[in-house]
Motif scaffolding. Structure first.
Motif, short mmCIF file in Angstrom:
data_model
loop_
_atom_site.label_atom_id
_atom_site.label_comp_id
_atom_site.label_asym_id
_atom_site.label_seq_id
_atom_site.Cartn_x
_atom_site.Cartn_y
_atom_site.Cartn_z
N GLU A 135 0.83 -1.21 0.00
CA GLU A 135 0.00 0.00 0.00
C GLU A 135 0.87 1.26 0.00
O GLU A 135 1.91 1.32 0.64
CB GLU A 135 -0.90 0.00 1.23
CG GLU A 135 -1.99 1.05 1.21
CD GLU A 135 -2.94 0.88 2.38
OE1 GLU A 135 -4.15 0.67 2.15
OE2 GLU A 135 -2.48 0.96 3.54
N LEU A 136 0.39 2.24 -0.74
CA LEU A 136 1.03 3.55 -0.77
C LEU A 136 -0.06 4.61 -0.66
O LEU A 136 -1.04 4.58 -1.41
CB LEU A 136 1.82 3.75 -2.07
CG LEU A 136 2.36 5.16 -2.33
CD1 LEU A 136 3.44 5.53 -1.32
CD2 LEU A 136 2.91 5.27 -3.75
N ILE A 137 0.11 5.57 0.27
CA ILE A 137 -0.86 6.66 0.43
C ILE A 137 -0.10 7.98 0.35
O ILE A 137 0.89 8.19 1.06
CB ILE A 137 -1.61 6.56 1.77
CG1 ILE A 137 -2.37 5.24 1.86
CG2 ILE A 137 -2.57 7.73 1.94
CD1 ILE A 137 -3.03 5.00 3.21
N ILE A 138 -0.60 8.87 -0.52
CA ILE A 138 0.02 10.19 -0.70
C ILE A 138 -1.02 11.27 -0.43
O ILE A 138 -2.11 11.25 -1.00
CB ILE A 138 0.58 10.37 -2.13
CG1 ILE A 138 1.53 9.23 -2.50
CG2 ILE A 138 1.29 11.72 -2.26
CD1 ILE A 138 2.03 9.30 -3.94
N ASP A 139 -0.69 12.20 0.44
CA ASP A 139 -1.52 13.37 0.68
C ASP A 139 -1.11 14.45 -0.32
O ASP A 139 -0.01 14.98 -0.26
CB ASP A 139 -1.30 13.86 2.12
CG ASP A 139 -2.13 15.09 2.45
OD1 ASP A 139 -2.85 15.60 1.56
OD2 ASP A 139 -2.05 15.57 3.61
N CYS A 140 -2.02 14.78 -1.25
CA CYS A 140 -1.71 15.72 -2.33
C CYS A 140 -2.43 17.06 -2.18
O CYS A 140 -2.36 17.91 -3.08
CB CYS A 140 -2.11 15.11 -3.68
SG CYS A 140 -1.31 13.54 -4.06
N LYS A 141 -3.13 17.27 -1.08
CA LYS A 141 -3.97 18.46 -0.94
C LYS A 141 -3.19 19.76 -1.17
O LYS A 141 -3.68 20.68 -1.83
CB LYS A 141 -4.61 18.47 0.46
CG LYS A 141 -5.40 19.75 0.78
CD LYS A 141 -6.03 19.68 2.15
CE LYS A 141 -4.99 19.70 3.26
NZ LYS A 141 -4.31 21.01 3.34
N ASP A 142 -1.99 19.85 -0.62
CA ASP A 142 -1.24 21.10 -0.68
C ASP A 142 -0.58 21.35 -2.03
O ASP A 142 0.12 22.34 -2.20
CB ASP A 142 -0.18 21.12 0.42
CG ASP A 142 -0.79 21.20 1.80
OD1 ASP A 142 -1.92 21.72 1.92
OD2 ASP A 142 -0.15 20.74 2.77
N ALA A 143 -0.82 20.47 -2.99
CA ALA A 143 -0.29 20.68 -4.33
C ALA A 143 -1.17 21.59 -5.17
O ALA A 143 -0.82 21.94 -6.30
CB ALA A 143 -0.11 19.34 -5.05
#
Length: 574
Positions: free
Chosen positions: A451-459
């Protein structure tokens, strides 16, 4: 102490005798040299020099500039291997022409309206490399070259590079945390080791080392190079070449290799090797895994865990369009004929915490994704981007580098397709694409084998966006991508954007891309497929296919799911 320097060059003749790859390179160099032997050396004209400042095009001037370096490489290698008067005279003529060049720096690196003296003595990547190459050729072949040539090499290297550096003049690369600092400081330092007095060397060494420390600061402790494998070979290559010369000069007392971060940097590239010699194309990286075999063979002697790949991915004598002598000569001097090569990639995953990179290799597919920020060296606006190769073929792709022009490295950079967000498989939120800047960033929340989780909100520059999380789940025969969007307002536009290497076709369950199916709930999206052709390096044209899946329902929260169902064809083709 110069008799200690680069003594490995004495191995070249014996290496060629015992190495099939090197024998082939010599034959090709001989053939290549015949094109030059009876042809006048073209001058670097003012018209082509000026063209960059007028149109922004680099290729006209640089074509002839690098053709000079190609001639230099050919005839330097042939003079090392053979006692042939024709080769000797050709080498002396091309050296003379390079010594006559107005400046060794490229117009693209010299600010417009720089005065004449500073143009001549401007130290960029290629001025420093030229000084290093000429100093090394003079060191190896001083007994073959006319005294006038040897003396003038030293005079011009001092005049254009060593004296300006000794004067303490500041350079744009002194404190850079990327490949420039390693190439320039490494080359200037190497030229000093060949030509400088002991007093001069001791004067400049602290400054050279300080700049190399800035280079190392550009890496996290994980050793990942965010500029990609090509710039790893460039920067770390010149770091290594200088480090070895310094080790020899100091009789082993000054050892830059005795550093855990340096070791981690050295082993980084092998983790980017995919089937069919494909690689991770983040940033301005080429799409093939290539190695300077001399460099890799040398590093293998320093760090036993280095993986050496076979010569299908070794750059040949003309594989470097800038014809860097330091790379080429060490391919001949440093290769080990009996070294064990690795023919298969190791399955597993790598998480580079500092860089925000994740790479996974299985027998069926290869995957890479990244977080990081949008102000990296050779940056692309690509937080949350991912790549997928299946059976040795590229499926979900990243275009890599575009054509280098003046605008490509200006405020207009992101008007070009390759570095823009639209060249990457990342969402478009309320019509907003990712923008450049360190504040636009992502964070890997979880990275495991499955599993891989990336938080991209600040992009994204959207104050209503409260959550944008990408989750990848990995199985033997599929990858599941879940994106979750949350806003504090209603009626939001979400478009899932993908970039493919081959043209996709719509099917009942989603899209068919080669032997891979991307399945999703087709009733949730409007699908638009586009073909994009763009200029890559030196005006080569490449084509990719973009897919926009616009979510039909505009709500406060959106969750999307895509399954990449994988059919492995690699074993069938081997």
């Amino acid at each position: 102490m110069t008799n200690r320097l680069f003594t490995e060059n004495k191995n070249i003749k014996e290496n060629v005798k015992n190495d099939i790859f090197l024998k082939q390179q010599v034959e090709r160099i001989k053939s290549d040299s015949e094109k030059f032997a009876n042809k006048d050396i073209a001058a670097l004209t003012y018209t082509s020099f000026k063209k960059f400042y007028v149109t922004g095009s680099r290729k006209e001037y640089e074509y002839e500039y690098f053709l000079h370096r190609r001639r230099l490489n050919d005839f330097a290698i042939l003079n090392i291997l053979y006692d042939d008067e024709k080769y000797r005279l050709c080498l002396q003529d091309i050296i003379w022409s390079i010594l006559d060049e107005f400046t060794w720096a490229l117009p693209a690196h010299i600010p417009q309206n720089t005065d004449i003296e500073n143009c001549i003595t401007h130290i960029d990547l290629f001025a420093s490399e030229t000084a290093f190459a000429l100093a090394e050729i003079s060191h190896i072949l001083s007994d073959k070259l006319d005294k006038t040539i040897v003396e003038r090499i030293k005079y011009e290297v001092y005049r254009r590079v060593l004296k300006p550096y000794l004067s303490g003049r500041k350079n744009s690369w002194d404190c850079l945390e990327n490949n420039w600092s390693a190439v320039c400081a490494g080359s200037v330092g190497s030229a000093f080791l060949y030509f400088g007095t002991d007093e001069e060397i001791q004067t400049v060494l602290p400054r050279i080392k300080e700049t190399l420390e800035y280079y190392l600061k550009g890496f996290g402790d994980d050793g990942a190079c965010v500029e990609g494998i090509n710039y790893w070979a460039y920067g770390f290559g010149y770091f290594t070449y200088f480090a070895q010369l310094l080790y020899q000069y100091s009789d082993g007392k000054d050892n830059l290799f005795d550093n855990k971060k340096v070791e981690n940097i050295a082993v980084f590239p092998q983790k980017l090797w995919f089937k069919n010699n494909n690689t991770v194309t983040f940033s301005d990286c080429g799409d093939k895994f290539t190695q300077r075999s001399g460099l890799i063979h040398f590093l293998k002697q320093k760090y036993s865990q280095i993986a050496v790949h076979d010569d299908n991915c070794s750059l040949e004598f003309d594989g470097d369009g800038c014809y860097r002598f330091a790379h080429l000569i060490r391919d001949f001097a440093w290769r080990k004929n009996n070294i064990k090569v690795q023919t298969e990639s190791e399955n597993g995953f790598y998480y580079f915490k500092n860089a925000g990179w994740y790479i996974k290799r299985t027998s069926n597919y290869e995957f890479a994704a990244k977080a990081g920020d949008n102000k990296e060296s050779h940056n692309h606006n690509d937080i949350g981007v991912f790549l997928l190769n299946v059976g040795g073929d590229k499926i979900v792709t990243d275009p890599g580098r575009g054509e280098y022009t003046s605008d490509y490295f200006s405020s207009k950079r992101y008007k070009y397709f390759p570095p823009s967000a639209l060249a990457h498989s990342v969402p478009v939120v309320n019509g907003i694409v990712q923008q450049e800047g360190e504040e636009y960033r992502g964070n890997i929340v979880k990275a495991t084998e499955n599993e891989l989780i990336i938080d991209c909100k600040d992009a994204y520059n959207d104050c209503s966006l409260k959550e944008l999380t990408r989750k990848f789940e990995f199985y033997d025969d599929k990858i599941v991508l879940n994106d979750k969007f949350a806003f504090d307002t209603d009626k939001n536009d979400v478009t899932e954007h993908f970039v493919f290497d081959v043209k996709p076709t719509e099917c009942e369950n989603g899209l068919k891309i080669g032997n891979t199916e991307m399945c999703y709930n087709v009733s949730d999206f409007e699908c638009k497929i586009n073909e994009v052709t763009y200029a890559s390096n030196y005006n080569k044209q490449k084509t990719v296919y973009t897919v926009d899946l616009k979510h039909i329902v505009k709500t406060k929260t959106v969750e999307t799911k895509f399954e990449f169902n994988i059919k492995n064809t690699w074993k069938e083709r081997k």
